[in-house]
Design an enzyme around this catalytic site. Structure first.
Site, PDB file in Angstrom:
ATOM      1  N   SER A  15       0.856  -1.185   0.000  1.00  0.00           N
ATOM      2  CA  SER A  15       0.000   0.000   0.000  1.00  0.00           C
ATOM      3  C   SER A  15       0.896   1.241   0.000  1.00  0.00           C
ATOM      4  O   SER A  15       2.125   1.124   0.040  1.00  0.00           O
ATOM      5  CB  SER A  15      -0.931  -0.022   1.210  1.00  0.00           C
ATOM      6  OG  SER A  15      -0.169  -0.126   2.381  1.00  0.00           O
ATOM      7  N   SER A  16       0.296   2.391  -0.064  1.00  0.00           N
ATOM      8  CA  SER A  16       1.014   3.685  -0.062  1.00  0.00           C
ATOM      9  C   SER A  16       1.954   3.877  -1.246  1.00  0.00           C
ATOM     10  O   SER A  16       2.982   4.513  -1.128  1.00  0.00           O
ATOM     11  CB  SER A  16       1.837   3.877   1.228  1.00  0.00           C
ATOM     12  OG  SER A  16       1.040   3.725   2.341  1.00  0.00           O
ATOM     13  N   GLY A  20      -3.546   7.200  -5.401  1.00  0.00           N
ATOM     14  CA  GLY A  20      -4.341   8.434  -5.433  1.00  0.00           C
ATOM     15  C   GLY A  20      -3.703   9.476  -6.334  1.00  0.00           C
ATOM     16  O   GLY A  20      -4.398  10.196  -7.059  1.00  0.00           O
ATOM     17  N   ILE A  21      -2.378   9.542  -6.304  1.00  0.00           N
ATOM     18  CA  ILE A  21      -1.666  10.533  -7.117  1.00  0.00           C
ATOM     19  C   ILE A  21      -1.703  10.122  -8.595  1.00  0.00           C
ATOM     20  O   ILE A  21      -1.857  10.956  -9.480  1.00  0.00           O
ATOM     21  CB  ILE A  21      -0.188  10.675  -6.646  1.00  0.00           C
ATOM     22  CG1 ILE A  21      -0.123  11.036  -5.152  1.00  0.00           C
ATOM     23  CG2 ILE A  21       0.570  11.695  -7.489  1.00  0.00           C
ATOM     24  CD1 ILE A  21      -0.777  12.334  -4.787  1.00  0.00           C
ATOM     25  N   ASP A  73      -7.808  10.835  -0.306  1.00  0.00           N
ATOM     26  CA  ASP A  73      -7.481  10.862  -1.737  1.00  0.00           C
ATOM     27  C   ASP A  73      -8.401  11.803  -2.515  1.00  0.00           C
ATOM     28  O   ASP A  73      -8.001  12.351  -3.542  1.00  0.00           O
ATOM     29  CB  ASP A  73      -7.557   9.447  -2.338  1.00  0.00           C
ATOM     30  CG  ASP A  73      -6.233   8.704  -2.153  1.00  0.00           C
ATOM     31  OD1 ASP A  73      -5.175   9.355  -2.224  1.00  0.00           O
ATOM     32  OD2 ASP A  73      -6.264   7.478  -1.922  1.00  0.00           O
ATOM     33  N   GLU A 143     -10.679   4.538  -8.446  1.00  0.00           N
ATOM     34  CA  GLU A 143      -9.536   4.004  -7.702  1.00  0.00           C
ATOM     35  C   GLU A 143     -10.066   3.023  -6.657  1.00  0.00           C
ATOM     36  O   GLU A 143     -11.021   3.321  -5.944  1.00  0.00           O
ATOM     37  CB  GLU A 143      -8.799   5.172  -7.008  1.00  0.00           C
ATOM     38  CG  GLU A 143      -7.654   4.697  -6.140  1.00  0.00           C
ATOM     39  CD  GLU A 143      -7.028   5.811  -5.286  1.00  0.00           C
ATOM     40  OE1 GLU A 143      -7.343   7.000  -5.486  1.00  0.00           O
ATOM     41  OE2 GLU A 143      -6.234   5.462  -4.395  1.00  0.00           O
ATOM     42  N   LYS A 189      14.083  -5.547  -8.840  1.00  0.00           N
ATOM     43  CA  LYS A 189      13.416  -6.851  -8.903  1.00  0.00           C
ATOM     44  C   LYS A 189      11.990  -6.748  -9.434  1.00  0.00           C
ATOM     45  O   LYS A 189      11.178  -5.973  -8.898  1.00  0.00           O
ATOM     46  CB  LYS A 189      13.398  -7.466  -7.495  1.00  0.00           C
ATOM     47  CG  LYS A 189      14.791  -7.843  -7.000  1.00  0.00           C
ATOM     48  CD  LYS A 189      15.327  -8.970  -7.859  1.00  0.00           C
ATOM     49  CE  LYS A 189      16.688  -9.447  -7.413  1.00  0.00           C
ATOM     50  NZ  LYS A 189      17.256 -10.401  -8.385  1.00  0.00           N
ATOM     51  N   CYS A 382     -10.887  25.666  12.800  1.00  0.00           N
ATOM     52  CA  CYS A 382     -11.925  24.889  13.493  1.00  0.00           C
ATOM     53  C   CYS A 382     -11.613  24.808  14.989  1.00  0.00           C
ATOM     54  O   CYS A 382     -11.740  25.813  15.683  1.00  0.00           O
ATOM     55  CB  CYS A 382     -12.117  23.535  12.831  1.00  0.00           C
ATOM     56  SG  CYS A 382     -13.798  22.940  13.074  1.00  0.00           S
ATOM     57  N   GLY A 384      -8.897  24.972  16.311  1.00  0.00           N
ATOM     58  CA  GLY A 384      -7.874  26.003  16.495  1.00  0.00           C
ATOM     59  C   GLY A 384      -8.507  27.371  16.739  1.00  0.00           C
ATOM     60  O   GLY A 384      -8.080  28.128  17.610  1.00  0.00           O
ATOM     61  N   HIS A 508     -13.183  24.936   7.408  1.00  0.00           N
ATOM     62  CA  HIS A 508     -11.892  24.396   6.958  1.00  0.00           C
ATOM     63  C   HIS A 508     -11.544  24.918   5.562  1.00  0.00           C
ATOM     64  O   HIS A 508     -11.882  24.266   4.574  1.00  0.00           O
ATOM     65  CB  HIS A 508     -11.957  22.869   6.887  1.00  0.00           C
ATOM     66  CG  HIS A 508     -12.083  22.201   8.212  1.00  0.00           C
ATOM     67  ND1 HIS A 508     -10.992  21.704   8.889  1.00  0.00           N
ATOM     68  CD2 HIS A 508     -13.160  21.950   8.981  1.00  0.00           C
ATOM     69  CE1 HIS A 508     -11.405  21.163  10.028  1.00  0.00           C
ATOM     70  NE2 HIS A 508     -12.715  21.300  10.116  1.00  0.00           N
ATOM     71  N   GLU A 510      -8.802  24.819   4.113  1.00  0.00           N
ATOM     72  CA  GLU A 510      -7.786  23.975   3.459  1.00  0.00           C
ATOM     73  C   GLU A 510      -8.386  23.004   2.448  1.00  0.00           C
ATOM     74  O   GLU A 510      -7.717  22.608   1.497  1.00  0.00           O
ATOM     75  CB  GLU A 510      -6.967  23.205   4.513  1.00  0.00           C
ATOM     76  CG  GLU A 510      -7.689  22.089   5.271  1.00  0.00           C
ATOM     77  CD  GLU A 510      -8.426  22.568   6.514  1.00  0.00           C
ATOM     78  OE1 GLU A 510      -8.747  23.769   6.596  1.00  0.00           O
ATOM     79  OE2 GLU A 510      -8.706  21.734   7.403  1.00  0.00           O
TER      80      GLU A 510
HETATM   81  N1  GLN Z   1     -14.070  19.442  18.118  1.00  0.00           N
HETATM   82  C1  GLN Z   1     -14.552  20.669  17.574  1.00  0.00           C
HETATM   83  C2  GLN Z   1     -16.036  20.602  17.249  1.00  0.00           C
HETATM   84  O1  GLN Z   1     -16.586  19.560  17.095  1.00  0.00           O
HETATM   85  C3  GLN Z   1     -13.763  21.104  16.358  1.00  0.00           C
HETATM   86  C4  GLN Z   1     -13.810  20.145  15.204  1.00  0.00           C
HETATM   87  C5  GLN Z   1     -12.716  20.346  14.194  1.00  0.00           C
HETATM   88  O2  GLN Z   1     -11.654  20.903  14.494  1.00  0.00           O
HETATM   89  N2  GLN Z   1     -12.920  19.860  12.980  1.00  0.00           N
HETATM   90  O3  GLN Z   1     -16.666  21.623  17.142  1.00  0.00           O
END
Ligand code: GLN
Length: 534
Positions: A15-16, A20-21, A73, A143, A189, A382, A384, A508, A510
């Site tokens: 695996s790995s 996905g790439i 992925d 995939e 190999k 989130c 954070g 999020h 990201e």
């Molecule tokens: N644990 C937090 C919540 O449920 C934050 C979740 C997260 O960081 N995705 O609200």
């Protein structure tokens, strides 16, 4: 309308290897030829979705705009192609069984004995064809998670065998294997590849194309040997050599004609090789960006895959700022008053990571405080963001016991509280606030400036929220609530305008940062960090 073509991507030996790439690269190359494509992942594990999985088990949980918790992925698929995936792009064994069992209970099978073959395999086939039928794609790339030879992969491989038979010339199988280098013998190999292909053949699947993952250049002789032993034409043996960045892989695949071979095997005209201009410009810029900016990731999961999308978003943004982002994991469980300066001072920016549960949260709060007091660019995502809010309550508003109801259900200052519609939920799977929601940005705020738009849409994954009862307190003391959900009034973004860059998002960002469209918040955060370099 032309018939949808199906490309199945399987993996063998280990695996790995980067299935996905490879799937993402195939998608990218076909997309560049003007085709309408989608990439989906079928995972053989029994969880209905990966939402309940610990990141140590399965890395990050990626979230689609339509609110499905999926395999990481799918993040690669989106970052490479810029095409949004949906809940239908990730299917697990658990989901297949759930749906078959629901049908059985409803009586849909009219008294039949329900068996793996044909009922489970029929359900898999239906799902494999679903997106092609629904949205008329030119290509559906599928995939298959896991490795050929795993017991749980068998029904998926049987489904592919049947589909390849039924679809005839409209389906191909790309099999990814590994060619190890034995240092003591000084030799590459091919035997593991031969065995892996035999295993597929014994299940009735003849791979059409082999992608050989390797750490050493594979000579023409070796490729010919593999072609010969595996019933594959020599031009259909492609090597996937380790690359300095995963974003090089589409170019390496194109140089070896992987996309052209796929088209030929599917009986389609090959046409001109696309230039991939913007993609190449991105890579050129990336190679030239050698100066480093150091970003600390304060979190509790000491493994790369747990924060995959954050790492990729930072690294893409580095390129667009002509810097190389060097990320450093800072374990929040080990942070304390005595070591915080030593750990954070060397960083030009800090990301306070998402997460669940109590473990490591006090370290995140400490980091939020240190960064606020030292005016260090800080991005809370989130959990954070929630930790930034708690820290501000404790140390600026003077609520010493401030906390999230997630960590302390009895606190008198629940500045982060459980959402109203989450209160009576007992079932943990797929029940968080998930997926894309709109958010209105306050005029004059830093985030409004960064996005350049009044209304944005971002993806969520949480149960707790900023407690609106405290909003006025925060605003008065200098933490502004600058992003508000227009439908329910929830606070989605906080910032401290007095500081250089101190922003927390409940969502999020990201998940939606791609190679050709990096996310504005990450771009601006990395820029702010760069300006800290002395
Ligand atoms: N644990 C937090 C919540 O449920 C934050 C979740 C997260 O960081 N995705 O609200």
């Amino acid at each position: 309308m032309a018939q949808t073509k199906y490309i199945f991507v399987t993996g063998g030996v280990a695996s790995s290897l980067g299935k996905g790439i490879i799937s993402s690269s195939i998608g990218k190359l076909l997309q560049a030829r003007g085709f309408n494509i989608t990439i989906q992942k079928f995972d053989p594990y029994i969880n209905v979705d990966p939402g309940t999985l610990n990141p140590y088990e399965h890395g990050e949980c990626y979230v689609t705009d339509d609110g499905q918790e999926t395999d990481l992925d799918l993040g690669h698929y989106e970052r490479f192609t810029g095409i949004k995936t949906t809940r239908n792009n990730n299917v697990t064994t658990g989901r297949i069984y759930q749906s078959v069992i629901e049908k059985e209970r409803r009586g849909d099978y009219l008294g039949k004995t329900i068996q793996v073959i044909p009922h489970i395999t029929d359900e898999i086939k239906r799902d494999m064809l679903y997106l092609g039928k629904k949205a008329h794609y030119d290509f559906v790339i599928t995939e298959i998670g896991g490795t050929v030879g795993d017991i749980e992969s068998l029904p998926f491989l049987e489904a592919i065998r049947q589909l390849k038979w039924e679809l005839g010339g409209d389906a191909v199988c790309v099999h990814l294997t590994y060619v190890p280098y034995l240092a003591a013998a000084g030799e590459l190999k091919t035997k593991p590849t031969q065995h892996s292909v035999k295993e597929l053949q014994s299940l009735g699947i003849q791979p059409d194309i082999l992608v050989l993952r390797t750490e050493h250049e594979l000579g023409a002789g070796l490729r010919k040997k593999v072609a010969n032993f595996c019933n594959v034409s020599p031009d259909a043996v492609v090597q996937s050599l380790d690359q300095p960045t995963i974003y090089e892989v589409p170019l390496r695949m194109q140089e070896q004609g992987l996309d052209a071979t796929i088209l030929r095997k599917l009986g389609m005209p090959v046409g001109e090789t696309p230039g991939l201009g913007p993609w190449r410009s991105f890579l050129d810029r990336r190679h030239k960006a050698t100066e480093e900016v150091h970003i600390g990731l304060v979190g509790k999961y000491d493994l790369q895959d747990a924060y995959k999308s954050i790492l990729e978003a930072l690294s893409q943004s580095g390129t667009y700022n002509d810097y190389k982002v060097k990320t450093h994991f800072i374990n929040s469980e080990k942070l304390n008053e005595n070591n915080i300066a030593e750990q954070l001072d060397a960083m030009q920016g800090i990301v306070i990571c998402p997460g669940f549960g109590q473990r490591g949260t006090e370290g995140k709060i400490l980091a939020a405080r240190y960064c606020r007091e030292h005016n260090k660019p800080t991005f809370g995502i989130c959990l954070g963001m929630q930790m930034m809010v708690i820290e501000f309550a404790r140390n600026v508003l003077g609520y010493a016991d401030a906390n999230s109801a997630e960590m302390d259900s009895k606190t008198t200052h629940n500045v982060i509280d459980i959402m109203e519609d989450q209160k009576n939920i007992t079932n943990m799977g797929g029940t968080m606030r998930l997926g894309g929601y709109e958010c209105e940005l306050k005029a004059g705020s830093k985030v409004r400036d960064i996005y350049g738009e009044n209304v944005i849409r971002e993806r969520h994954r949480h149960r707790y929220e900023f407690n609106g009862d405290y909003q006025a307190d925060y605003e008065k003391a200098g933490m502004a609530c600058v992003g508000i959900n227009p439908d329910c009034g929830l606070v989605e973004i906080v910032e401290v305008p007095e500081l250089k860059w101190y922003i927390g998002t409940q969502f999020h960002p990201e998940y939606s940062s791609t190679v050709l469209h990096p996310h504005p918040l990450f771009l601006d955060f990395v820029k702010a960090a760069i300006s800290e370099i002395k």
